[in-house]
Design an enzyme around this catalytic site. Structure first.
Site, PDB file in Angstrom:
ATOM      1  N   ASN A 158       0.816  -1.215   0.000  1.00 31.38           N
ATOM      2  CA  ASN A 158       0.000   0.000   0.000  1.00 31.38           C
ATOM      3  C   ASN A 158       0.851   1.267   0.000  1.00 31.38           C
ATOM      4  OD1 ASN A 158      -2.441   1.294  -0.040  1.00 31.38           O
ATOM      5  ND2 ASN A 158      -3.015   0.842   2.085  1.00 31.38           N
ATOM      6  N   HIS A 193     -14.477  -4.949  11.098  1.00 29.57           N
ATOM      7  CA  HIS A 193     -14.142  -3.619  11.612  1.00 29.57           C
ATOM      8  C   HIS A 193     -15.414  -2.831  11.899  1.00 29.57           C
ATOM      9  CE1 HIS A 193      -9.951  -3.278   9.514  1.00 29.57           C
ATOM     10  NE2 HIS A 193     -10.097  -4.415  10.160  1.00 29.57           N
ATOM     11  N   ARG A 198     -13.700  -5.810  15.746  1.00 31.75           N
ATOM     12  CA  ARG A 198     -12.687  -4.824  16.120  1.00 31.75           C
ATOM     13  C   ARG A 198     -13.369  -3.472  16.200  1.00 31.75           C
ATOM     14  NH1 ARG A 198      -7.854  -2.374  12.380  1.00 31.75           N
ATOM     15  NH2 ARG A 198      -9.471  -0.823  11.969  1.00 31.75           N
ATOM     16  N   TYR A 200      -7.184   6.936  13.288  1.00 33.20           N
ATOM     17  CA  TYR A 200      -7.005   5.760  12.439  1.00 33.20           C
ATOM     18  C   TYR A 200      -8.284   4.897  12.446  1.00 33.20           C
ATOM     19  CZ  TYR A 200      -6.242   0.954  11.442  1.00 33.20           C
ATOM     20  OH  TYR A 200      -6.424  -0.309  10.949  1.00 33.20           O
ATOM     21  N   ASP A 230      -7.225  -1.997  17.689  1.00 35.13           N
ATOM     22  CA  ASP A 230      -5.925  -1.780  17.046  1.00 35.13           C
ATOM     23  C   ASP A 230      -5.352  -0.441  17.502  1.00 35.13           C
ATOM     24  OD1 ASP A 230      -3.759  -1.581  15.355  1.00 35.13           O
ATOM     25  OD2 ASP A 230      -4.884  -1.999  13.515  1.00 35.13           O
ATOM     26  N   HIS A 278      -2.472   0.615  16.515  1.00 30.59           N
ATOM     27  CA  HIS A 278      -1.734   1.058  15.329  1.00 30.59           C
ATOM     28  C   HIS A 278      -0.387   1.674  15.688  1.00 30.59           C
ATOM     29  CE1 HIS A 278      -1.755   2.106  10.960  1.00 30.59           C
ATOM     30  NE2 HIS A 278      -2.544   1.048  10.941  1.00 30.59           N
ATOM     31  N   GLU A 296      -4.094  -4.879  19.554  1.00 35.96           N
ATOM     32  CA  GLU A 296      -3.195  -5.036  18.396  1.00 35.96           C
ATOM     33  C   GLU A 296      -2.171  -3.922  18.300  1.00 35.96           C
ATOM     34  OE1 GLU A 296      -5.396  -5.567  14.786  1.00 35.96           O
ATOM     35  OE2 GLU A 296      -3.807  -4.678  13.567  1.00 35.96           O
ATOM     36  N   GLU A 345       1.593  -7.118  11.423  1.00 43.60           N
ATOM     37  CA  GLU A 345       1.151  -6.884  10.037  1.00 43.60           C
ATOM     38  C   GLU A 345       2.233  -6.209   9.202  1.00 43.60           C
ATOM     39  OE1 GLU A 345      -2.339  -4.522  10.995  1.00 43.60           O
ATOM     40  OE2 GLU A 345      -1.353  -2.734  10.218  1.00 43.60           O
ATOM     41  N   ARG A 394       0.527 -11.665  13.345  1.00 49.98           N
ATOM     42  CA  ARG A 394      -0.297 -11.145  12.243  1.00 49.98           C
ATOM     43  C   ARG A 394       0.425 -11.040  10.894  1.00 49.98           C
ATOM     44  NH1 ARG A 394      -4.629  -8.758  12.253  1.00 49.98           N
ATOM     45  NH2 ARG A 394      -4.063  -6.770  11.282  1.00 49.98           N
ATOM     46  N   HIS A 410      -3.240 -10.512   9.042  1.00 47.37           N
ATOM     47  CA  HIS A 410      -3.691  -9.229   8.508  1.00 47.37           C
ATOM     48  C   HIS A 410      -4.613  -9.493   7.318  1.00 47.37           C
ATOM     49  CE1 HIS A 410      -2.169  -5.155   6.658  1.00 47.37           C
ATOM     50  NE2 HIS A 410      -3.301  -4.995   7.304  1.00 47.37           N
ATOM     51  N   ASP A 467      -6.087  -3.613   1.473  1.00 48.41           N
ATOM     52  CA  ASP A 467      -4.902  -3.471   0.618  1.00 48.41           C
ATOM     53  C   ASP A 467      -4.244  -4.827   0.354  1.00 48.41           C
ATOM     54  OD1 ASP A 467      -4.593  -2.541   3.469  1.00 48.41           O
ATOM     55  OD2 ASP A 467      -2.464  -2.812   3.044  1.00 48.41           O
ATOM     56  N   GLU A 470      -8.502 -11.612  10.001  1.00 51.87           N
ATOM     57  CA  GLU A 470      -9.125 -10.301   9.795  1.00 51.87           C
ATOM     58  C   GLU A 470      -9.923 -10.305   8.484  1.00 51.87           C
ATOM     59  OE1 GLU A 470      -6.306  -7.117   9.483  1.00 51.87           O
ATOM     60  OE2 GLU A 470      -7.836  -5.565   9.684  1.00 51.87           O
ATOM     61  N   TRP A 512       2.305   6.745  12.230  1.00 49.05           N
ATOM     62  CA  TRP A 512       0.923   6.600  11.788  1.00 49.05           C
ATOM     63  C   TRP A 512       0.554   5.130  11.916  1.00 49.05           C
ATOM     64  CZ3 TRP A 512      -1.594   3.655   8.016  1.00 49.05           C
ATOM     65  CH2 TRP A 512      -2.994   3.871   7.950  1.00 49.05           C
TER      66      TRP A 512
HETATM   67  C1  GCO Z   1      -5.316  -3.530  10.049  1.00 51.49           C
HETATM   68  C2  GCO Z   1      -4.287  -2.531   9.605  1.00 51.49           C
HETATM   69  C3  GCO Z   1      -4.633  -1.750   8.387  1.00 51.49           C
HETATM   70  C4  GCO Z   1      -3.428  -0.949   7.914  1.00 51.49           C
HETATM   71  C5  GCO Z   1      -3.403  -0.925   6.432  1.00 51.49           C
HETATM   72  C6  GCO Z   1      -2.229  -0.148   5.889  1.00 51.49           C
HETATM   73  O1  GCO Z   1      -5.233  -3.905  11.191  1.00 51.49           O
HETATM   74  O2  GCO Z   1      -6.113  -3.927   9.222  1.00 51.49           O
HETATM   75  O3  GCO Z   1      -3.764  -1.804  10.654  1.00 51.49           O
HETATM   76  O4  GCO Z   1      -5.774  -0.952   8.550  1.00 51.49           O
HETATM   77  O5  GCO Z   1      -3.430   0.327   8.422  1.00 51.49           O
HETATM   78  O6  GCO Z   1      -3.369  -2.246   5.966  1.00 51.49           O
HETATM   79  O7  GCO Z   1      -2.101  -0.327   4.528  1.00 51.49           O
HETATM   80 MG    MG Z   2      -3.598  -3.236  12.277  1.00 53.17          MG
END
Ligand code: GCO
Ligand code: MG
Length: 402
Positions: free
Chosen positions: A37, A122, A147, A159, A210, A212, A236, A262, A283, A312, A316, A339, A402
């Site tokens: 991505n 999600h 989630r 996020y 998550d 992140h 996560e 991930e 993941r 994951h 993407d 996921e 991020w």
């Molecule tokens: C998740 C991930 C995604 C990522 C994304 C980035 O847990 O699914 O954190 O949301 O942010 O795959 O390209």
């Molecule tokens: Mg994630």
């Protein structure tokens, strides 16, 4: 059997996806996902310029040797670009092998260990009430694991939050979107959100969240401890995971289960995490982890350490990766959860696939190979569009994760 050609396709049927097709002299073709991505074209160049010339003429059944040739055989190794490119080749070869043997792929990975694969979805909202309602909507759709992400009071963007009724998709055209992050605001708010969701929907639902990669180990330890009464399925990516040893500190302070990986692309990224039992779910997935060959080894390595998989599965990762993950999930013993962030209808049309969702689980199907096709003609109508993932800064402007 010999590989005669390989082609890379980059298309944007609602989002950018990179697809590899490998051809053989037996008329059997295989597909691989090479999407990274926001960095798609780097993988395209790596495949076209550096790997494909070495692939022509090889025996597609030699999945182990070909993987080692591109990984161990390369002086400059690892990294997400390299490993996504190797993954695309590896998955395409497994697809060819399974099709040539007339078997669904999972039969070559150990056979069936389960009939269905538990998935989590999600749920999100711009504020607490919206997020709580969205959890309810997903439970109505049959999900048993959800989630939850929510906008944070006092922060403009967070996020995982969809806007204007659209599905959440973090990469956007133009230069990277700049977002502002405040750990203090997040830590004050999050326990309220998850406590509320647990109160409203009761104990039967598995809840996930998550972070992140945005906390330090001691902040993550505090959060994990405060969330203990919510009995999360997992927390996560609590911290950036370059420092695996950081998880010792989190682990010392909380029994909230931890998931990470991930962004990993090698077993070396999580060797300490697994062998010291510092995490509960790994993941790392097929496309960014270098393919089915290494992911299967990773799952087997994790099994005696009580670490289960939770691959994951954001949008993407193309339907090719989803299918590959489902085959692995079906075959291994230490499967945990998968996921599931449904693709746009157009993506599903470009990649007709056999896997399906029913009542909170995914079913892989019995077609030989991966069970996914690629509609080149339809894809060609949606050319690549440069897009970036956002970046984040602290309120005072300091660059952040991020
Ligand atoms: C998740 C991930 C995604 C990522 C994304 C980035 O847990 O699914 O954190 O949301 O942010 O795959 O390209
Ligand atoms: Mg994630």
């Amino acid at each position: 059997m010999k590989i005669t050609d390989a082609k890379v396709f980059v298309a944007s049927p609602s989002r950018n996806l990179v697809t590899l097709k490998v051809f053989t002299d037996a008329g059997v073709n295989g597909l691989g996902d090479a999407t990274l991505n926001g960095r798609e074209q780097a993988v395209v160049a790596y495949l076209q310029e550096h790997l494909i010339p070495c692939l022509i003429g090889r025996d597609p059944f030699q999945t182990e040797d070909t993987w080692q040739y591109f990984y161990r055989g390369a002086y400059w190794r690892r990294g997400p670009v390299t490993m996504a490119a190797i993954a695309a080749i590896d998955v395409a070869l497994w697809d060819i092998k399974a099709k040539a043997l007339d078997l669904p792929l999972y039969q070559l990975l150990g056979g069936k260990s389960r009939d269905r694969v538990l998935v989590y979805c999600h749920a999100n909202g711009t504020d607490l009430e919206e997020a709580v309602d969205d959890v309810g909507r997903h439970i109505e759709q049959g999900y048993r694991a959800v989630r939850v992400q929510s906008g944070i009071p006092g922060l403009e963007a967070a996020y995982g939050i969809a806007k204007d009724g659209r599905k959440y998709e973090p990469a956007t055209e133009g230069l990277p979107q700049e977002t502002v992050w405040s750990t203090e605001k997040y830590l004050r708010y999050l326990p309220k959100l998850l406590t509320r969701v647990r109160d409203v929907y009761g104990d039967a639902i598995a809840l996930l969240h998550d972070v992140h990669h945005r906390l330090t180990p001691i902040e993550a330890a505090r959060l994990g401890r405060e969330l203990e009464p919510c009995h999360l399925f997992w927390l996560e990516d609590p911290v950036t995971a370059e420092l695996q040893e950081g998880f010792r500190l989190i682990r010392k302070h909380t029994v909230t289960p931890l998931a990470v990986g991930e962004v990993f692309n090698s077993v070396y990224d999580c060797l300490t995490l697994i062998t010291e039992q510092l995490i509960d779910y790994i993941r790392m997935t097929v496309v960014h982890g270098g393919g089915i060959t290494p992911i299967l080894k990773l799952a087997h390595l994790a099994e005696p350490y009580h670490v289960r998989t939770g691959f994951h599965g954001a949008t993407d990762l193309s339907p090719i990766t989803m299918a590959a993950a489902l085959h692995v999930n079906t075959a291994i013993n230490n499967f945990g959860i998968q996921e599931h962030m449904p693709h746009a209808a157009l993506v599903d049309e470009v990649f007709p696939h056999e896997y399906s969702f029913r009542a909170g689980d995914m079913y892989i199907g019995e077609k030989p190979g991966l069970g996914v096709d690629y509609n080149e003609e339809l894809a060609s109508r949606y050319p690549y569009r440069r897009a970036y993932l956002p970046v984040a800064r602290k309120p005072d402007g300091t660059m952040f994760d991020w």
